[in-house]
Design a protein around this motif. Structure first.
Motif, PDB file in Angstrom:
ATOM      1  N   GLY A 165       0.812  -1.222   0.000  1.00  0.00           N
ATOM      2  CA  GLY A 165       0.000   0.000   0.000  1.00  0.00           C
ATOM      3  C   GLY A 165       0.844   1.270   0.000  1.00  0.00           C
ATOM      4  N   PHE A 166       0.190   2.363   0.302  1.00  0.00           N
ATOM      5  CA  PHE A 166       0.763   3.726   0.256  1.00  0.00           C
ATOM      6  C   PHE A 166       1.376   4.086   1.596  1.00  0.00           C
ATOM      7  CE2 PHE A 166       0.146   8.118   1.554  1.00  0.00           C
ATOM      8  CZ  PHE A 166       0.618   8.858   0.491  1.00  0.00           C
ATOM      9  N   HIS A 169      -2.697  -4.756  -0.327  1.00  0.00           N
ATOM     10  CA  HIS A 169      -2.945  -4.055   0.933  1.00  0.00           C
ATOM     11  C   HIS A 169      -3.389  -2.632   0.620  1.00  0.00           C
ATOM     12  CE1 HIS A 169      -1.088  -1.690   4.473  1.00  0.00           C
ATOM     13  NE2 HIS A 169      -2.240  -2.194   4.883  1.00  0.00           N
ATOM     14  N   SER A 170      -4.595  -2.279   1.045  1.00  0.00           N
ATOM     15  CA  SER A 170      -5.092  -0.908   0.925  1.00  0.00           C
ATOM     16  C   SER A 170      -4.961  -0.380  -0.513  1.00  0.00           C
ATOM     17  CB  SER A 170      -4.372  -0.029   1.945  1.00  0.00           C
ATOM     18  OG  SER A 170      -5.181   1.055   2.264  1.00  0.00           O
ATOM     19  N   MET A 171      -4.061   0.566  -0.797  1.00  0.00           N
ATOM     20  CA  MET A 171      -3.921   1.034  -2.187  1.00  0.00           C
ATOM     21  C   MET A 171      -3.564  -0.127  -3.120  1.00  0.00           C
ATOM     22  SD  MET A 171      -1.415   4.013  -3.731  1.00  0.00           S
ATOM     23  CE  MET A 171       0.095   3.028  -3.749  1.00  0.00           C
ATOM     24  N   TYR A 211      -6.673  -1.667  -4.213  1.00  0.00           N
ATOM     25  CA  TYR A 211      -7.346  -0.927  -5.301  1.00  0.00           C
ATOM     26  C   TYR A 211      -6.735  -1.368  -6.638  1.00  0.00           C
ATOM     27  CZ  TYR A 211      -8.081   2.320  -1.286  1.00  0.00           C
ATOM     28  OH  TYR A 211      -8.360   2.865  -0.060  1.00  0.00           O
ATOM     29  N   LYS A 233     -13.246  12.685   1.509  1.00  0.00           N
ATOM     30  CA  LYS A 233     -11.924  12.044   1.406  1.00  0.00           C
ATOM     31  C   LYS A 233     -11.114  12.688   0.282  1.00  0.00           C
ATOM     32  CE  LYS A 233      -8.942   8.900   2.500  1.00  0.00           C
ATOM     33  NZ  LYS A 233      -8.362   8.740   3.796  1.00  0.00           N
ATOM     34  N   ARG A 251      -7.520  14.602   0.606  1.00  0.00           N
ATOM     35  CA  ARG A 251      -6.338  14.243  -0.193  1.00  0.00           C
ATOM     36  C   ARG A 251      -5.818  15.471  -0.935  1.00  0.00           C
ATOM     37  NH1 ARG A 251      -5.898   8.530  -0.019  1.00  0.00           N
ATOM     38  NH2 ARG A 251      -7.783   7.357  -0.497  1.00  0.00           N
ATOM     39  N   MET A 302      -5.608   7.799  -6.335  1.00  0.00           N
ATOM     40  CA  MET A 302      -6.691   7.316  -5.452  1.00  0.00           C
ATOM     41  C   MET A 302      -7.929   8.194  -5.577  1.00  0.00           C
ATOM     42  SD  MET A 302      -4.867   5.599  -2.147  1.00  0.00           S
ATOM     43  CE  MET A 302      -3.403   6.560  -1.790  1.00  0.00           C
ATOM     44  N   ILE A 329      -8.813   3.453   8.615  1.00  0.00           N
ATOM     45  CA  ILE A 329      -8.780   3.820   7.185  1.00  0.00           C
ATOM     46  C   ILE A 329      -9.747   2.934   6.391  1.00  0.00           C
ATOM     47  CG2 ILE A 329      -7.297   3.985   5.131  1.00  0.00           C
ATOM     48  CD1 ILE A 329      -4.966   4.380   7.320  1.00  0.00           C
ATOM     49  N   HIS A 375      -4.531  -1.137  10.597  1.00  0.00           N
ATOM     50  CA  HIS A 375      -4.479  -1.196   9.130  1.00  0.00           C
ATOM     51  C   HIS A 375      -3.316  -2.068   8.646  1.00  0.00           C
ATOM     52  CE1 HIS A 375      -5.640   0.592   5.278  1.00  0.00           C
ATOM     53  NE2 HIS A 375      -4.421   1.035   5.043  1.00  0.00           N
TER      54      HIS A 375
HETATM   55  C1  MLT Z   1      -2.928   2.792   2.000  1.00  0.00           C
HETATM   56  O1  MLT Z   1      -2.688   2.273   3.109  1.00  0.00           O
HETATM   57  O2  MLT Z   1      -2.531   2.262   0.938  1.00  0.00           O
HETATM   58  C2  MLT Z   1      -3.695   4.076   1.954  1.00  0.00           C
HETATM   59  O3  MLT Z   1      -3.898   4.554   3.233  1.00  0.00           O
HETATM   60  C3  MLT Z   1      -4.990   3.894   1.249  1.00  0.00           C
HETATM   61  C4  MLT Z   1      -5.839   5.127   1.194  1.00  0.00           C
HETATM   62  O4  MLT Z   1      -5.386   6.215   1.579  1.00  0.00           O
HETATM   63  O5  MLT Z   1      -6.980   5.021   0.720  1.00  0.00           O
END
Ligand code: MLT
Length: 271
Positions: free
Chosen positions: A30-31, A95-97, A100, A130, A134, A192, A219, A245
């Protein structure tokens, strides 16, 4: 573990590691982390599977040219790696991003994915609030605010109740996240903001989905994720606690055994 590199115009350096043999599991971080975030679960997974861990372009040892990147571009970078390794089908977990991106991969290459892992991740897009948050962070990055942002953000990834226990990990992640270029942070936040709702990928889909949920995740909240866990036809759901997270650290045994069981199911169904 073997580290490999690919180079293309879009990705002057695309770095990934490979461990183990057998059917393939891809783990997308993730990010604003890098592939090393999975180190703690690699030995369990690679005892049974071939595990591919990319550094997402703009993180770790991977780069991208220009200043923009989309979630679909991250999915394309995973496809490049699978093509390079001549892999036709894999369990893809993010994981998270990274989740996606795994969803975007499922949309772009449905025949190449036999199981989708959403680790503290979900299919809905950002709401207006959100997106606005960002955009404010992007303004902060542009003014040189990367360091305070990351120092504030990393501890928030952990549950209140695990922050002290994982103090060293928090410091280590903060140090490596600070190496991420400002250009990448901006590109990820824009990616995102712009990502579409992908609940359509889950709706009535027979693709098995593994949901890893952290009970104290602020998150990817339990409430939001639970609403999505029955959209697909086949769902494996694990709610970890105490966990925020960062299940790969806070609940690494549960996470690794869930991924192994899930992959075993996914590959037995396709064989
Ligand atoms: C992540 O953990 O990849 C980010 O927090 C995801 C997000 O900000 O949506």
């Amino acid at each position: 573990m073997e580290r490999k590199f690919i180079s293309t115009n879009k990705y002057p350096q695309l770095s990934y590691t490979m461990s183990g043999n057998g059917n393939v599991i891809v783990l997308i971080h993730g990010f604003p982390l890098d592939g090393s975030i999975w180190d703690g679960i690699l030995s369990v997974l690679s005892a049974e599977y071939r595990v591919i861990v990319p550094d997402v372009p703009g993180c770790g040892q991977s780069t991208f040219s220009g200043s923009e990147l989309s979630i679909e571009d991250i999915a394309e970078s995973i496809h490049l790696i699978l093509a390079e390794e001549k892999i036709e089908q894999a369990v893809i977990a993010g994981h998270s991003m990274g989740g996606y991106a795994a969803l975007a991969f499922a949309e772009l290459y449905p025949d190449m994915i036999c199981g989708l892992g959403l680790m503290h991740s979900f299919a809905t897009s950002d709401n207006e609030e959100k997106k606005e948050q960002r955009r404010k962070s992007i303004e902060l990055f542009k003014k040189g605010g990367k360091e305070p942002f990351i120092k504030q953000m990393v501890p928030v990834l952990f549950a209140e109740s695990t922050k002290t226990k994982y103090k060293n990990e928090i410091n280590k992640i903060t140090t490596s996240a600070l190496l991420t270029e400002t250009k990448s942070l901006i590109a990820f936040y824009n990616a995102m903001i712009n990502r579409p709702d992908r609940t359509r990928i889950l709706n009535n889909n027979k693709l098995p989905v593994l949901w890893i949920i952290g009970e104290e995740d602020t998150i990817a909240t339990t409430k939001n994720l639970m609403q999505q866990t029955s959209l697909s036809c086949v769902n494996f759901v694990e709610v970890c606690k105490p966990c925020g997270h960062m299940g790969m650290i806070e609940a690494k045994d549960a996470l690794s055994s869930n991924i192994v069981q899930f992959a075993s199911y996914c590959f037995s169904v396709v064989e």
